[in-house]
Scaffold this motif. Structure first.
Motif, PDB file in Angstrom:
ATOM      1  N   LEU A  34     -23.363  14.773 126.354  1.00  0.00           N
ATOM      2  CA  LEU A  34     -22.018  14.509 126.867  1.00  0.00           C
ATOM      3  C   LEU A  34     -21.644  15.479 127.980  1.00  0.00           C
ATOM      4  O   LEU A  34     -20.925  15.109 128.906  1.00  0.00           O
ATOM      5  CB  LEU A  34     -21.000  14.563 125.725  1.00  0.00           C
ATOM      6  N   LEU A  35     -22.126  16.713 127.910  1.00  0.00           N
ATOM      7  CA  LEU A  35     -21.878  17.663 128.998  1.00  0.00           C
ATOM      8  C   LEU A  35     -22.454  17.137 130.303  1.00  0.00           C
ATOM      9  O   LEU A  35     -21.769  17.128 131.339  1.00  0.00           O
ATOM     10  CB  LEU A  35     -22.502  19.016 128.663  1.00  0.00           C
ATOM     11  N   GLU A  36     -23.698  16.693 130.287  1.00  0.00           N
ATOM     12  CA  GLU A  36     -24.326  16.212 131.519  1.00  0.00           C
ATOM     13  C   GLU A  36     -23.645  14.938 132.010  1.00  0.00           C
ATOM     14  O   GLU A  36     -23.459  14.759 133.222  1.00  0.00           O
ATOM     15  CB  GLU A  36     -25.821  15.985 131.296  1.00  0.00           C
ATOM     16  N   ALA A  37     -23.260  14.066 131.102  1.00  0.00           N
ATOM     17  CA  ALA A  37     -22.555  12.851 131.508  1.00  0.00           C
ATOM     18  C   ALA A  37     -21.173  13.187 132.053  1.00  0.00           C
ATOM     19  O   ALA A  37     -20.728  12.602 133.054  1.00  0.00           O
ATOM     20  CB  ALA A  37     -22.440  11.891 130.319  1.00  0.00           C
ATOM     21  N   TYR A  38     -20.493  14.140 131.422  1.00  0.00           N
ATOM     22  CA  TYR A  38     -19.183  14.562 131.919  1.00  0.00           C
ATOM     23  C   TYR A  38     -19.292  15.051 133.357  1.00  0.00           C
ATOM     24  O   TYR A  38     -18.480  14.710 134.209  1.00  0.00           O
ATOM     25  CB  TYR A  38     -18.612  15.666 131.020  1.00  0.00           C
ATOM     26  N   ASN A  39     -20.327  15.847 133.635  1.00  0.00           N
ATOM     27  CA  ASN A  39     -20.517  16.368 134.992  1.00  0.00           C
ATOM     28  C   ASN A  39     -20.675  15.255 136.011  1.00  0.00           C
ATOM     29  O   ASN A  39     -20.300  15.423 137.181  1.00  0.00           O
ATOM     30  CB  ASN A  39     -21.752  17.279 135.038  1.00  0.00           C
ATOM     31  N   ARG A  40     -21.227  14.137 135.597  1.00  0.00           N
ATOM     32  CA  ARG A  40     -21.417  13.019 136.521  1.00  0.00           C
ATOM     33  C   ARG A  40     -20.124  12.280 136.814  1.00  0.00           C
ATOM     34  O   ARG A  40     -20.043  11.535 137.797  1.00  0.00           O
ATOM     35  CB  ARG A  40     -22.459  12.045 135.962  1.00  0.00           C
ATOM     36  N   HIS A  41     -19.098  12.474 135.976  1.00  0.00           N
ATOM     37  CA  HIS A  41     -17.874  11.680 136.122  1.00  0.00           C
ATOM     38  C   HIS A  41     -16.661  12.463 136.608  1.00  0.00           C
ATOM     39  O   HIS A  41     -15.729  11.872 137.159  1.00  0.00           O
ATOM     40  CB  HIS A  41     -17.533  11.009 134.783  1.00  0.00           C
ATOM     41  N   GLU A  42     -16.626  13.779 136.416  1.00  0.00           N
ATOM     42  CA  GLU A  42     -15.390  14.511 136.682  1.00  0.00           C
ATOM     43  C   GLU A  42     -14.934  14.384 138.136  1.00  0.00           C
ATOM     44  O   GLU A  42     -13.757  14.102 138.396  1.00  0.00           O
ATOM     45  CB  GLU A  42     -15.538  15.994 136.327  1.00  0.00           C
ATOM     46  N   HIS A  43     -15.834  14.584 139.084  1.00  0.00           N
ATOM     47  CA  HIS A  43     -15.401  14.541 140.477  1.00  0.00           C
ATOM     48  C   HIS A  43     -14.880  13.169 140.860  1.00  0.00           C
ATOM     49  O   HIS A  43     -13.906  13.057 141.632  1.00  0.00           O
ATOM     50  CB  HIS A  43     -16.536  14.937 141.414  1.00  0.00           C
ATOM     51  N   ALA A  44     -15.469  12.107 140.333  1.00  0.00           N
ATOM     52  CA  ALA A  44     -14.983  10.760 140.638  1.00  0.00           C
ATOM     53  C   ALA A  44     -13.555  10.579 140.156  1.00  0.00           C
ATOM     54  O   ALA A  44     -12.714   9.995 140.861  1.00  0.00           O
ATOM     55  CB  ALA A  44     -15.899   9.715 140.002  1.00  0.00           C
ATOM     56  N   VAL A  45     -13.248  11.072 138.972  1.00  0.00           N
ATOM     57  CA  VAL A  45     -11.876  10.971 138.453  1.00  0.00           C
ATOM     58  C   VAL A  45     -10.918  11.746 139.345  1.00  0.00           C
ATOM     59  O   VAL A  45      -9.829  11.270 139.682  1.00  0.00           O
ATOM     60  CB  VAL A  45     -11.812  11.492 136.996  1.00  0.00           C
ATOM     61  N   GLN A  46     -11.315  12.940 139.761  1.00  0.00           N
ATOM     62  CA  GLN A  46     -10.461  13.746 140.636  1.00  0.00           C
ATOM     63  C   GLN A  46     -10.262  13.078 141.988  1.00  0.00           C
ATOM     64  O   GLN A  46      -9.162  13.108 142.548  1.00  0.00           O
ATOM     65  CB  GLN A  46     -11.075  15.132 140.806  1.00  0.00           C
ATOM     66  N   ALA A  47     -11.315  12.485 142.534  1.00  0.00           N
ATOM     67  CA  ALA A  47     -11.216  11.835 143.841  1.00  0.00           C
ATOM     68  C   ALA A  47     -10.344  10.590 143.781  1.00  0.00           C
ATOM     69  O   ALA A  47      -9.613  10.286 144.732  1.00  0.00           O
ATOM     70  CB  ALA A  47     -12.613  11.475 144.346  1.00  0.00           C
ATOM     71  N   GLU A  48     -10.391   9.882 142.666  1.00  0.00           N
ATOM     72  CA  GLU A  48      -9.570   8.682 142.512  1.00  0.00           C
ATOM     73  C   GLU A  48      -8.089   9.012 142.389  1.00  0.00           C
ATOM     74  O   GLU A  48      -7.243   8.261 142.871  1.00  0.00           O
ATOM     75  CB  GLU A  48     -10.010   7.908 141.266  1.00  0.00           C
ATOM     76  N   SER A  49      -7.781  10.137 141.743  1.00  0.00           N
ATOM     77  CA  SER A  49      -6.376  10.494 141.469  1.00  0.00           C
ATOM     78  C   SER A  49      -6.160  11.978 141.742  1.00  0.00           C
ATOM     79  O   SER A  49      -6.020  12.785 140.819  1.00  0.00           O
ATOM     80  CB  SER A  49      -6.028  10.174 140.005  1.00  0.00           C
ATOM     81  N   PRO A  50      -6.117  12.382 143.020  1.00  0.00           N
ATOM     82  CA  PRO A  50      -6.070  13.811 143.336  1.00  0.00           C
ATOM     83  C   PRO A  50      -4.796  14.522 142.901  1.00  0.00           C
ATOM     84  O   PRO A  50      -4.789  15.758 142.838  1.00  0.00           O
ATOM     85  CB  PRO A  50      -6.225  13.845 144.859  1.00  0.00           C
TER      86      PRO A  50
END
Length: 219
Positions: A34-50
């Motif tokens: 889950l840590l590695e998967a989380y790393n793949r998603h965090e920036h996308a969430v931030q970019a979608e909703s800054p």
């Protein structure tokens, strides 16, 4: 007015340990995945909703990580990262190295992709005081946006300013764009896509004072 700015999570706080062990609370045996998967998603969430709060980023990125890894997530479990974040461990090299900077006359500040309330709780665990903090909530954006750096510059008008951080993407790249002296705290032995962006590199905080003063010296 000599300042060193830091990212907090990953540089001073063991962010990977915090996410991995927190994920274990809701999905025993799945923390590393889950840590590695989380790393793949965090920036996308931030970019979608800054402009969204970091609490939302933590929860949404964890939801996406669980979906990707086919791990069942309970209705109330997505908040686990925000709830445990104030207890994530400080790296053992932080106290001595940051104390040495303060004793040498450097002021310390945090530029963090975090909320004001979460970083306030984390600061109680940091072993040295910081004179300034700029959060994503203050900046209205997440790094690697320049917003944290520009807000710090306009608020404190540093005469000498070095940025030290672990993330090449979130911190070294924007610091390079802005022409700031910088020290890469490469805790995971990563390979930079452009080595010229990180002229000063350390594997941890050991030797930070010398690296900061070298980075700050006129070229």
């Amino acid at each position: 007015m000599r300042w060193v700015t830091f990212d907090c999570f990953g540089t001073l706080i063991d962010w990977r340990h915090g996410i991995r062990t927190s994920a274990e609370l809701i999905a025993p045996g799945q923390g590393a995945r889950l840590l590695e998967a989380y790393n793949r998603h965090e920036h996308a969430v931030q970019a979608e909703s800054p402009a969204v709060r970091y609490r939302h980023v933590l929860a949404e990125a964890l939801r996406r990580a669980c979906e990707e890894e086919k791990v069942e997530l309970g209705a109330d479990d997505a908040t686990v990262l925000a709830e445990t974040l104030p207890y994530w461990p400080v790296f053992p090299d932080v106290a001595a190295e940051l104390s040495a900077l303060r004793e040498a006359g450097w002021r310390l500040a945090l530029l963090t992709n975090c909320d004001r309330d979460l970083i306030a709780q984390t600061r109680r665990r940091l072993p040295v005081p910081f004179e300034a903090v700029v959060t994503a909530e203050d900046a209205g954006a997440y790094k690697p946006s320049d917003a944290h750096f520009e807000l710090f510059r306009s608020s404190y008008e540093p005469e000498v300013w070095v940025h030290a951080a672990q993330s090449y993407f979130h911190d070294m790249e924007p610091a390079h764009r802005l022409g700031l002296p910088r020290v890469w705290i490469n805790r995971h032995g990563a390979r930079p896509s452009d080595p010229s962006i990180v002229p000063h590199e350390l594997p941890g905080l050991g030797g930070l004072l010398a690296a900061v003063e070298t980075a700050a010296a006129p070229s």
